[in-house]
Design a protein around this motif. Structure first.
Motif, PDB file in Angstrom:
ATOM      1  N   LEU A 234       0.833  -1.204   0.000  1.00 32.45           N
ATOM      2  CA  LEU A 234       0.000   0.000   0.000  1.00 32.45           C
ATOM      3  C   LEU A 234       0.867   1.254   0.000  1.00 32.45           C
ATOM      4  O   LEU A 234       0.591   2.217  -0.720  1.00 32.45           O
ATOM      5  CB  LEU A 234      -0.954   0.002   1.198  1.00 32.45           C
ATOM      6  CG  LEU A 234      -2.121  -0.974   1.112  1.00 32.45           C
ATOM      7  CD1 LEU A 234      -2.870  -1.045   2.441  1.00 32.45           C
ATOM      8  CD2 LEU A 234      -3.080  -0.574  -0.009  1.00 32.45           C
ATOM      9  N   TYR A 235       1.921   1.233   0.800  1.00 32.81           N
ATOM     10  CA  TYR A 235       2.851   2.369   0.842  1.00 32.81           C
ATOM     11  C   TYR A 235       3.503   2.559  -0.527  1.00 32.81           C
ATOM     12  O   TYR A 235       3.587   3.686  -1.035  1.00 32.81           O
ATOM     13  CB  TYR A 235       3.912   2.155   1.925  1.00 32.81           C
ATOM     14  CG  TYR A 235       4.954   3.236   1.920  1.00 32.81           C
ATOM     15  CD1 TYR A 235       4.701   4.474   2.510  1.00 32.81           C
ATOM     16  CD2 TYR A 235       6.180   3.038   1.290  1.00 32.81           C
ATOM     17  CE1 TYR A 235       5.644   5.485   2.481  1.00 32.81           C
ATOM     18  CE2 TYR A 235       7.128   4.057   1.254  1.00 32.81           C
ATOM     19  CZ  TYR A 235       6.856   5.274   1.852  1.00 32.81           C
ATOM     20  OH  TYR A 235       7.789   6.273   1.815  1.00 32.81           O
ATOM     21  N   LEU A 236       3.966   1.466  -1.143  1.00 31.85           N
ATOM     22  CA  LEU A 236       4.611   1.547  -2.450  1.00 31.85           C
ATOM     23  C   LEU A 236       3.651   2.107  -3.498  1.00 31.85           C
ATOM     24  O   LEU A 236       4.026   2.974  -4.302  1.00 31.85           O
ATOM     25  CB  LEU A 236       5.141   0.175  -2.875  1.00 31.85           C
ATOM     26  CG  LEU A 236       5.795   0.088  -4.255  1.00 31.85           C
ATOM     27  CD1 LEU A 236       6.977   1.045  -4.373  1.00 31.85           C
ATOM     28  CD2 LEU A 236       6.223  -1.344  -4.545  1.00 31.85           C
ATOM     29  N   LYS A 237       2.409   1.644  -3.494  1.00 34.27           N
ATOM     30  CA  LYS A 237       1.421   2.145  -4.460  1.00 34.27           C
ATOM     31  C   LYS A 237       1.172   3.639  -4.274  1.00 34.27           C
ATOM     32  O   LYS A 237       1.134   4.396  -5.241  1.00 34.27           O
ATOM     33  CB  LYS A 237       0.104   1.385  -4.329  1.00 34.27           C
ATOM     34  CG  LYS A 237       0.128   0.040  -4.988  1.00 34.27           C
ATOM     35  CD  LYS A 237      -1.201  -0.677  -4.854  1.00 34.27           C
ATOM     36  CE  LYS A 237      -1.076  -2.042  -5.488  1.00 34.27           C
ATOM     37  NZ  LYS A 237      -2.224  -2.884  -5.275  1.00 34.27           N
ATOM     38  N   SER A 238       0.997   4.076  -3.024  1.00 30.74           N
ATOM     39  CA  SER A 238       0.723   5.495  -2.792  1.00 30.74           C
ATOM     40  C   SER A 238       1.960   6.342  -3.107  1.00 30.74           C
ATOM     41  O   SER A 238       1.844   7.425  -3.675  1.00 30.74           O
ATOM     42  CB  SER A 238       0.219   5.753  -1.373  1.00 30.74           C
ATOM     43  OG  SER A 238       1.205   5.468  -0.423  1.00 30.74           O
ATOM     44  N   PHE A 239       3.163   5.842  -2.774  1.00 30.38           N
ATOM     45  CA  PHE A 239       4.397   6.553  -3.099  1.00 30.38           C
ATOM     46  C   PHE A 239       4.502   6.734  -4.615  1.00 30.38           C
ATOM     47  O   PHE A 239       4.800   7.824  -5.097  1.00 30.38           O
ATOM     48  CB  PHE A 239       5.609   5.781  -2.557  1.00 30.38           C
ATOM     49  CG  PHE A 239       6.925   6.420  -2.900  1.00 30.38           C
ATOM     50  CD1 PHE A 239       7.412   7.488  -2.168  1.00 30.38           C
ATOM     51  CD2 PHE A 239       7.678   5.945  -3.970  1.00 30.38           C
ATOM     52  CE1 PHE A 239       8.626   8.077  -2.488  1.00 30.38           C
ATOM     53  CE2 PHE A 239       8.895   6.532  -4.290  1.00 30.38           C
ATOM     54  CZ  PHE A 239       9.363   7.605  -3.552  1.00 30.38           C
TER      55      PHE A 239
ATOM     56  N   PHE B 290      13.514   0.577  -1.847  1.00 32.15           N
ATOM     57  CA  PHE B 290      12.421   0.334  -0.907  1.00 32.15           C
ATOM     58  C   PHE B 290      12.929  -0.229   0.418  1.00 32.15           C
ATOM     59  O   PHE B 290      12.452   0.157   1.478  1.00 32.15           O
ATOM     60  CB  PHE B 290      11.352  -0.593  -1.503  1.00 32.15           C
ATOM     61  CG  PHE B 290      10.109  -0.607  -0.655  1.00 32.15           C
ATOM     62  CD1 PHE B 290       9.144   0.360  -0.833  1.00 32.15           C
ATOM     63  CD2 PHE B 290       9.930  -1.550   0.339  1.00 32.15           C
ATOM     64  CE1 PHE B 290       8.016   0.397  -0.040  1.00 32.15           C
ATOM     65  CE2 PHE B 290       8.804  -1.527   1.143  1.00 32.15           C
ATOM     66  CZ  PHE B 290       7.845  -0.548   0.951  1.00 32.15           C
ATOM     67  N   MET B 291      13.896  -1.135   0.348  1.00 30.90           N
ATOM     68  CA  MET B 291      14.395  -1.735   1.589  1.00 30.90           C
ATOM     69  C   MET B 291      15.015  -0.666   2.492  1.00 30.90           C
ATOM     70  O   MET B 291      14.797  -0.671   3.701  1.00 30.90           O
ATOM     71  CB  MET B 291      15.402  -2.841   1.303  1.00 30.90           C
ATOM     72  CG  MET B 291      15.832  -3.563   2.575  1.00 30.90           C
ATOM     73  SD  MET B 291      17.117  -4.781   2.311  1.00 30.90           S
ATOM     74  CE  MET B 291      16.263  -6.004   1.367  1.00 30.90           C
ATOM     75  N   ALA B 292      15.763   0.259   1.903  1.00 27.58           N
ATOM     76  CA  ALA B 292      16.384   1.317   2.706  1.00 27.58           C
ATOM     77  C   ALA B 292      15.323   2.205   3.355  1.00 27.58           C
ATOM     78  O   ALA B 292      15.419   2.539   4.543  1.00 27.58           O
ATOM     79  CB  ALA B 292      17.328   2.146   1.835  1.00 27.58           C
ATOM     80  N   MET B 293      14.296   2.575   2.599  1.00 26.82           N
ATOM     81  CA  MET B 293      13.227   3.404   3.154  1.00 26.82           C
ATOM     82  C   MET B 293      12.492   2.660   4.271  1.00 26.82           C
ATOM     83  O   MET B 293      12.199   3.220   5.318  1.00 26.82           O
ATOM     84  CB  MET B 293      12.227   3.802   2.057  1.00 26.82           C
ATOM     85  CG  MET B 293      12.800   4.715   1.013  1.00 26.82           C
ATOM     86  SD  MET B 293      13.384   6.296   1.655  1.00 26.82           S
ATOM     87  CE  MET B 293      11.841   7.138   1.907  1.00 26.82           C
ATOM     88  N   SER B 294      12.214   1.386   4.030  1.00 29.45           N
ATOM     89  CA  SER B 294      11.502   0.572   5.007  1.00 29.45           C
ATOM     90  C   SER B 294      12.303   0.436   6.299  1.00 29.45           C
ATOM     91  O   SER B 294      11.769   0.570   7.409  1.00 29.45           O
ATOM     92  CB  SER B 294      11.217  -0.796   4.391  1.00 29.45           C
ATOM     93  OG  SER B 294      10.656  -1.672   5.329  1.00 29.45           O
ATOM     94  N   LYS B 295      13.592   0.179   6.167  1.00 29.31           N
ATOM     95  CA  LYS B 295      14.457   0.010   7.349  1.00 29.31           C
ATOM     96  C   LYS B 295      14.566   1.327   8.130  1.00 29.31           C
ATOM     97  O   LYS B 295      14.588   1.314   9.358  1.00 29.31           O
ATOM     98  CB  LYS B 295      15.841  -0.498   6.935  1.00 29.31           C
ATOM     99  CG  LYS B 295      15.848  -1.978   6.566  1.00 29.31           C
ATOM    100  CD  LYS B 295      17.235  -2.394   6.080  1.00 29.31           C
ATOM    101  CE  LYS B 295      17.333  -3.874   5.854  1.00 29.31           C
ATOM    102  NZ  LYS B 295      17.401  -4.661   7.070  1.00 29.31           N
ATOM    103  N   ALA B 296      14.646   2.456   7.432  1.00 25.66           N
ATOM    104  CA  ALA B 296      14.709   3.751   8.117  1.00 25.66           C
ATOM    105  C   ALA B 296      13.407   4.009   8.874  1.00 25.66           C
ATOM    106  O   ALA B 296      13.426   4.443  10.034  1.00 25.66           O
ATOM    107  CB  ALA B 296      14.984   4.869   7.111  1.00 25.66           C
ATOM    108  N   GLN B 297      12.263   3.699   8.246  1.00 25.47           N
ATOM    109  CA  GLN B 297      10.964   3.878   8.901  1.00 25.47           C
ATOM    110  C   GLN B 297      10.849   3.012  10.147  1.00 25.47           C
ATOM    111  O   GLN B 297      10.335   3.453  11.173  1.00 25.47           O
ATOM    112  CB  GLN B 297       9.820   3.551   7.940  1.00 25.47           C
ATOM    113  CG  GLN B 297       9.542   4.638   6.943  1.00 25.47           C
ATOM    114  CD  GLN B 297       8.409   4.282   5.995  1.00 25.47           C
ATOM    115  OE1 GLN B 297       8.039   3.124   5.843  1.00 25.47           O
ATOM    116  NE2 GLN B 297       7.870   5.280   5.339  1.00 25.47           N
TER     117      GLN B 297
END
Length: 159
Positions: free
Chosen positions: A10-15, A70-77
């Motif tokens: 869902l995050y990827l789609k909205s991004f 995406f992995m970097a963004m996810s890990k930071a979040q």
């Protein structure tokens, strides 16, 4: 309750829809996301094909970008931090025509963790190459169709 994978999609789609429409047009889907790796699928459809009925190389670059970023963004979040993410360089080897849905695999989770540790500790920008492999499992199993080395650039945002 939504699963972590559903939330990530869902995050990827909205991004894609709001920030990078080309990502949204390519319709990437996260198939796997864990501490060490991510696997993204982009379907081979009219909008992602070239004149040879294989995946257009620009779409392959989008898949590599999503898998590497995406992995970097996810890990930071997960850490409750914000990070400025960009790619500073790209190398691509196109090995075989991807004539079906393409999966983009990045197994550099531990490297990305180290990069995040460093930028959150120092506040400095950190650059490292991450590897993304494009495969067509329905036709060729795990045989690489393309391999990318993207220089991921991360910097802690804010104070």
């Amino acid at each position: 309750m939504l699963s972590p994978l559903t939330k990530a999609n869902l995050y990827l789609k909205s991004f894609g829809f709001f920030k990078v429409p080309l990502i949204w047009i390519c319709r990437p889907k996260i198939l796997k996301l864990d501490r060490n790796s991510v696997e993204i699928k982009i379907p081979l459809k009219r909008k992602t094909k070239n004149h040879l009925n294989s995946m257009y190389f620009g779409v392959l670059a989008v898949g590599a970008d999503v898998a590497g970023g995406f992995m970097a963004m996810s890990k930071a979040q997960e850490r409750g931090e914000k990070v400025s993410l960009a790619f500073k360089a790209v190398e691509g080897q196109f090995l075989k025509r991807p004539e079906a849905d393409v999966h983009f695999v990045c197994d550099d989770g531990p490297l990305i963790d180290k990069m995040l540790d460093e930028t959150f500790e120092t506040g400095e920008r950190v650059n490292q190459a991450v590897k993304i492999t494009a495969i067509c499992p329905s036709l060729h199993g795990n045989e690489p169709m393309a391999e990318f080395m993207l220089t991921l650039s991360l910097k802690k945002m804010g104070g």
